[in-house]
Design a protein around this motif. Structure first.
Motif, short mmCIF file in Angstrom:
data_model
loop_
_atom_site.label_atom_id
_atom_site.label_comp_id
_atom_site.label_asym_id
_atom_site.label_seq_id
_atom_site.Cartn_x
_atom_site.Cartn_y
_atom_site.Cartn_z
N GLY B 145 -4.34 121.14 -51.23
CA GLY B 145 -4.01 119.72 -51.16
C GLY B 145 -2.61 119.42 -51.64
N LEU B 146 -1.75 120.40 -51.54
CA LEU B 146 -0.40 120.19 -52.06
C LEU B 146 0.64 119.93 -50.96
N LEU B 147 0.17 119.85 -49.71
CA LEU B 147 1.10 119.53 -48.63
C LEU B 147 0.91 118.07 -48.21
N PRO B 148 1.99 117.33 -48.04
CA PRO B 148 1.85 115.90 -47.70
C PRO B 148 1.49 115.69 -46.24
N THR B 149 0.24 116.00 -45.91
CA THR B 149 -0.17 115.89 -44.51
C THR B 149 -1.06 114.69 -44.26
N HIS B 150 -1.43 113.96 -45.35
CA HIS B 150 -2.32 112.82 -45.18
C HIS B 150 -1.55 111.53 -45.44
N ALA B 151 -2.13 110.46 -44.93
CA ALA B 151 -1.53 109.14 -45.15
C ALA B 151 -1.41 108.86 -46.65
N SER B 152 -2.41 109.33 -47.38
CA SER B 152 -2.45 109.03 -48.81
C SER B 152 -1.24 109.60 -49.54
N ASP B 153 -0.67 110.69 -48.99
CA ASP B 153 0.47 111.29 -49.67
C ASP B 153 1.73 110.45 -49.53
N TRP B 154 1.70 109.55 -48.58
CA TRP B 154 2.91 108.76 -48.31
C TRP B 154 2.82 107.34 -48.85
N VAL B 155 1.60 106.90 -49.13
CA VAL B 155 1.47 105.50 -49.59
C VAL B 155 0.91 105.40 -51.00
N SER B 156 0.74 106.53 -51.68
CA SER B 156 0.01 106.48 -52.94
C SER B 156 0.71 105.62 -53.99
N SER B 157 2.02 105.47 -53.86
CA SER B 157 2.67 104.60 -54.86
C SER B 157 3.24 103.35 -54.20
N LEU B 158 2.54 102.91 -53.16
CA LEU B 158 2.96 101.71 -52.45
C LEU B 158 2.77 100.49 -53.35
#
Lengths: 942, 173
Positions: B145-158
């Motif tokens: 789970g360390l590769l930013p392949t999900h939406a959550s990896d890009w919006v987690s600090s939205l």
């Protein structure tokens, strides 16, 4: 019900940051107990507390908190060893004087009607309740006799006096005066007749003589020994040698006399005896009259008068002739308002002369003892009735501290660390241990009046129902300043608003707006400097404030725009400057407000229409118009609770990432309102049928009036306690069928942003952070679940941290007056009986029907915050930590770290030990290096 | 040292020829004559052998990562899919090894590089093998789970959205 002074956890070293302060409330009754042993005064208060105070210092010896709903009507000390209190509900309780333990308890009646408690000369107790007399043995609380003087009908404004073996009672029966004589030993009574009917405006009984004022301006007196009371009439005008338009007999008791107040502002002490009535003393200006005490066979009484706001004059009159025997002028704090009650006590001075001490209750609820012309001690009892709080940051530390101070600090610092090190290494002696304890408790660092790095030092500004404001320092709970605003003491609902919180001009002080409004249609506003307590401005409002809105707009001097909504739903804008008007006009179309009416069972939403002429009062006034309303069916639903999110809550992110790396978007609408309605309570006892009681929870958008979600719980009953934070609501109610309390959670997610491609997100093509409007509908998903809660809830709150990253704790104030921190993870709607490994990894706890209460989760430890009414949480600057302030009769302050203190070392961390360890290690490395070099050399020579 | 001197007592060195010199050569045998004749052919032979040996070695080196793959796969399987020190270490070594090997590819094949040996094919195989290993490492990284392949990896600090409207109110009873 009962509590007495016990172990205080806040004095223990492991709970350094918690503070617990005990109060008793505004004193209504006081009895001195100075004859033998410890000198003390027994008091009863408005908060239904019976307490014994140290007469020398004002400290609490013991304290018993009775039911708050039943005020204490009387307090006496019987047999020299029991303090007896009479509660409104008819409970007579006797407490042991030295330790406050309950000796006996008697319930005389159950109707909550006012009554009076007297101590008979035989040391038995007499309760007079609307024409019914109860006499109770003070040794064991046994009812000796009772007599109903009027057969069920009521006697109003009763007065009672003793003379020899007889008890005389007078009171209004209808509009005429009824007089009775009762035999003190048997309870047999005779109704006394008068020579002519009496319809007085006021009357008083004194030592078997009664005096009454009739409507013709005569004072009528009569001896109550005879069967038929002969009346003597004396004209007030001839008695006082001056024409009197209106006069009144004060209910203050004077043996063998009475007190008459006239419209001229003068007070006359009248002597009553067989011959008639005569004027004994005249006092100019209205005094406060104390109780009378027995002194050398006669009586003494004190009269208190305000000379000016700073000085009061105490005059003691005594003897048969009521001659002035002592007069003192005492300087008092002008910040306490007027004196409301006086209790007097006499003592023998060291030079064998007689001295007097008086206990005074101020308008600000404070209690003070005056003796020998000065204030011996005073207690700020207003703090027992906190109604609202605000927090203020302390000023920044100024640069340029003197060298001597630094050296002193350094020395203290070193000393502290050496002591701490010794204690760690178990080398400290008992003496040093106590020194360390004292050092920890009174750490000068804690009580500094400057901002600290972690944001633990703050001022808590509290507003009390007496109209007095206090600023408490979080370091030691000490009062930094207090300010009594007399105009506020008459207002019903008091609130505090953050008027000006400087961010840019950090060297300027924060200002709070205090609003008070009463039902008679007037209001009062005061602007108070939060650091110094000085009142900057006051304003009497010609309207009562229904709602005050603190708008998210500040002007150039960082004053927040406030909109006060009056009874006619007109909006008044403050500050009333041109700049604020122009700022408001830009923002006006986005301002909405709602008013929920419990009586009408509806919620109405309004917006601001246009500016209207303010009339003669001036100011900026705006007309509002109704745009929506939600009506609840009156016969099945009444509004029980309505809650919104705290306006200043910080939320770190709107995304919630699940264990399977899905993302849910929190619906963070600040205008969402939670409304709970319950089935109206049937007034008949036992009428609640579990099948027919419902609680309906609504989520309503307060801008559009749209009902976003509705859920109903069967068999539920109020009272409802609610906590609303981020995108979730937790509410607590009683389940009638299961006879248990339940806590439910609702979490709201915005599903309209779902299904976004990763690539789109990578390229920044998402619009989830565009401004949010209530008029653009979202696709919502609400998740909910209910759990049993094993305790009864008094109040609920939630922790707030500086950036909203740390997890949340729900702070529950229980019926046991304690504060429990319950982790929000237990109230997760996603809990299931068997969570998937992904969910487990995420921290979802397997489902259980009840919420757990761990002994460690009690924030108050063993302390009890009596009559706990509210819990306030304030973020510290340290993200992990949140400051918690709980108030009731007591005040309690502590810190909590919902996810542990992950960002700081403990305060107690031994830096000295760490330093020494490092030094030792470095030395060890150096030594071993030399040794190994030597050895190598030796080897080579072989 | 003492042990060394003791050991020397028992050591007989046959290579120094000192002992054989004490015995005379057989008649007709001349030292050195035969070597001169054979030298040329032997050298040619040796060169040929060396070339094929180099080729063989180059292939061997190219295939070396293949053995590593199984080892690595086993280690990854053992490490599990939870993020902790061990699995992170394994994953990063799995990523680092192929990368460093690819970086030093010139050096690895340098000893075998000459006109006769063809190192291109082994090099390609080597690269392919390392890429497979790198792929495995990445796959492991992803499964951790360390590769930013999900939406959550890009919006987690939205950050939360700004509100357009403002509303407030009260419950009056």
């Amino acid at each position: 019900m009962l509590s007495s002074k016990g172990w205080d956890p806040c004095l223990e070293t492991s709970f350094l940051h918690c503070r617990h302060q005990e109060y008793i409330g505004k004193v209504t009754h006081a009895v001195f107990q100075t004859a033998s042993g410890k000198k003390r005064v027994i008091v009863a208060t408005e908060k239904s507390v019976v307490a014994s105070l140290n007469l020398r210092s004002g400290e609490i010896f013991w304290r018993q908190v009775l039911e708050e709903s039943e005020p204490i009507d009387g307090l006496q000390v019987a047999l020299g060893k029991y303090a007896v209190s009479l509660s409104r509900g008819g409970s007579l309780r006797s407490f042991h004087l030295p330790d406050g333990s309950l000796i006996w308890e008697t319930s005389l009646y159950t109707s909550p009607s006012p009554a009076q408690l007297f101590l008979l000369p035989s040391d038995d107790l007499l309760v007079l309740k609307q024409g019914i007399v109860y006499v109770v043995s003070s040794a064991d609380g046994r009812l000796l006799w009772t007599s109903d003087l009027l057969d069920e009908s009521r006697l109003a404004q009763t007065s009672l006096s003793f003379e020899g073996k007889n008890i005389y009672v007078a009171g209004f029966s209808g509009s005429s005066l009824a007089l009775f004589r009762i035999d003190a030993s048997t309870g047999a009574f005779t109704t006394l007749k008068t020579t002519e009917p009496l319809n007085p405006s006021s009357f008083v009984l004194s030592s078997g003589v009664f005096a009454a004022l009739d409507t013709q301006g005569n004072i009528v007196t009569g001896l109550m020994e005879a069967e038929v009371v002969e009346l003597q009439k004396t004209s007030l005008a001839t008695l006082l040698d001056s024409p009197v338009s209106s006069a009144q007999l004060l209910p203050d008791k004077i043996p063998g006399g009475c007190v008459l107040s006239t419209d001229g502002g003068s007070i006359f002490v009248l002597g009553l005896d067989k011959k008639g009535v005569e004027v004994l003393q005249q006092i100019q200006g209205p005094p406060v009259v104390s109780n009378s005490i027995v002194l050398d066979g006669t009586f003494a009484q004190s009269f208190l008068q305000h000379i000016n706001s700073k000085e009061i004059r105490v005059r003691v009159l005594s003897g048969k002739e009521w001659i002035e025997t002592a007069e003192e002028t005492v300087e008092v704090d002008p910040n306490k308002g007027g004196v409301q009650k006086v209790f007097m006590n006499a003592y023998i001075k060291t030079d064998r002369s007689r001295g007097f001490r008086v206990l005074i209750v101020g308008q600000d609820h404070s209690l003070a003892l005056l003796q020998q012309g000065k204030v011996v001690w005073s207690r700020e009892e207003a703090l027992a009735s906190v109604v609202d709080t605000l927090t203020a940051e302390l000023p920044l530390e100024k640069a340029g501290v003197s060298v001597a101070e630094v050296e002193h600090d350094l020395y203290e610092w070193l000393k502290g660390h050496v002591l701490r090190l010794k204690s760690t290494l178990m080398l400290a002696t008992a003496e040093e241990q106590t020194a360390l304890q004292a050092l920890r408790l009174n750490n000068a660092d804690k009580t500094k009046m400057t901002r600290d790095h972690n944001g633990f030092r703050k001022l808590i500004v509290v507003l009390t129902s007496s109209g007095k404001l206090f600023a408490l320092h979080t370091g030691n709970g000490g009062i930094v300043w207090s300010r009594f605003i007399p105009e506020l003491s008459t207002k019903g609902s008091l609130k505090l608003y953050p008027w000006r919180i400087p961010h840019k001009h950090v060297d300027e002080n924060a200002v709070a707006l205090v609003l008070g409004s009463s039902h008679d249609g007037t209001g009062f506003a005061a602007w108070v400097d939060m650091l110094t307590g000085s009142v900057q401005e006051t304003l009497a409002l010609p309207y009562s404030v229904k709602v005050a809105l603190a708008l998210p707009v500040v002007d150039s001097s960082e004053r927040r725009l406030h909109l006060l909504i009056d009874d006619q739903n007109k909006a008044h804008l403050y500050p009333t400057s041109d700049e604020s008007l122009s700022l408001f006009e830009k923002y006006m179309q986005n301002v909405y407000f709602y008013i929920a009416d419990k009586e009408a069972g509806q919620i109405e939403g309004y917006n601001i229409k246009s500016q209207v002429d303010a009339g003669e009062e001036g100011g900026l006034v705006f007309q509002s118009q109704k745009i929506w309303s939600v009506l609840f069916p009156k016969d099945s639903e009444t509004i029980a609770a309505i809650t919104t999110r705290r306006a200043d809550e910080m939320v770190h992110t709107q995304a919630k990432v699940l264990g399977n790396r899905d993302v849910w978007y929190k619906y963070l609408n600040k205008n969402m309102v939670f409304v709970a309605t319950v089935t109206p309570q049937d007034s008949r006892v036992g009428a609640a049928n579990p099948e027919e009681t419902w609680l309906v929870a609504y989520l309503i958008d307060s801008v559009t009036g749209q009902i976003l979600h509705r859920v109903s719980h069967a068999h539920a009953q109020g009272p409802v306690h609610v906590v609303f934070s981020e995108n979730w609501v937790v509410y607590c109610y009683f389940n009638v069928r299961n006879h248990r309390h339940e806590m439910s959670v609702l979490e709201v997610y915005d599903k309209s942003a779902d299904g976004k491609d990763v690539l789109q997100l990578m390229l920044g093509r998402y619009n989830a952070s565009v401004p949010f409007s209530s008029f653009s509908p979202r696709n919502l998903e609400v998740k909910g679940q209910s759990y049993f809660f094993p305790s009864t809830v008094r109040t609920m709150s939630v922790t707030f941290t500086a950036r909203g990253i740390t997890g949340k704790q729900i702070l529950v104030g229980t019926i046991g007056n304690q504060v429990i921190a319950l982790d929000k993870r237990f109230l997760d709607p996603r809990r299931s009986a068997d969570p998937t490994p992904m969910e487990r990894e995420e921290g979802v706890i397997p489902l259980s029907e009840g919420l757990p209460l761990f002994p460690q989760s009690y924030l108050t430890h063993a302390a009890r915050v009596e009559e706990l009414r509210g819990i306030i949480s304030v973020p510290a600057r340290l993200e992990s930590t949140c400051l918690v302030f709980a108030y009731g009769i007591d005040l309690f302050f502590t810190r909590t770290a919902p996810s542990r203190t992950y960002d700081s070392l403990t305060e107690d961390f031994s830096y000295a030990l760490l330093l020494i360890t490092i030094v030792v290690l470095v030395v060890a490395i150096a030594v071993s290096m030399v040794l190994s070099q030597r050895k190598e050399l030796r080897e080579k020579w072989k | 040292m003492e042990r060394g001197s003791k050991a020397r007592k028992w050591a007989i060195d046959f290579g120094d020829g000192a002992s054989s010199r004490e015995v005379a050569d057989p008649p007709g045998y001349s030292r050195g004559a035969s070597s001169e004749i054979e030298d040329a052919s032997a050298a040619r032979q040796k060169e040929k052998v060396e070339a094929s040996w180099k080729q063989q070695k180059a292939w061997e080196i190219a295939q070396a990562p293949f053995r590593n793959l199984f080892m690595m796969g086993f280690m990854m399987w053992m490490a599990g899919n939870t993020v902790h020190l061990f699995s992170i270490g394994i994953t990063f070594s799995a990523l680092w090894q192929p990368i460093s090997a690819l970086q030093g590819i010139g050096k690895v094949f340098e000893p075998y590089k000459d006109a006769r040996t063809d190192v291109l094919m082994p090099k390609l195989l080597f690269i392919a093998m390392n890429l497979v290993a790198l792929g495995m490492g990445l796959w492991k990284l992803n499964s951790l789970g360390l590769l930013p392949t999900h939406a959550s990896d890009w919006v987690s600090s939205l950050p939360p959205p700004q509100m357009v409207e403002f509303s407030g109110g009260v419950l009056s009873s």
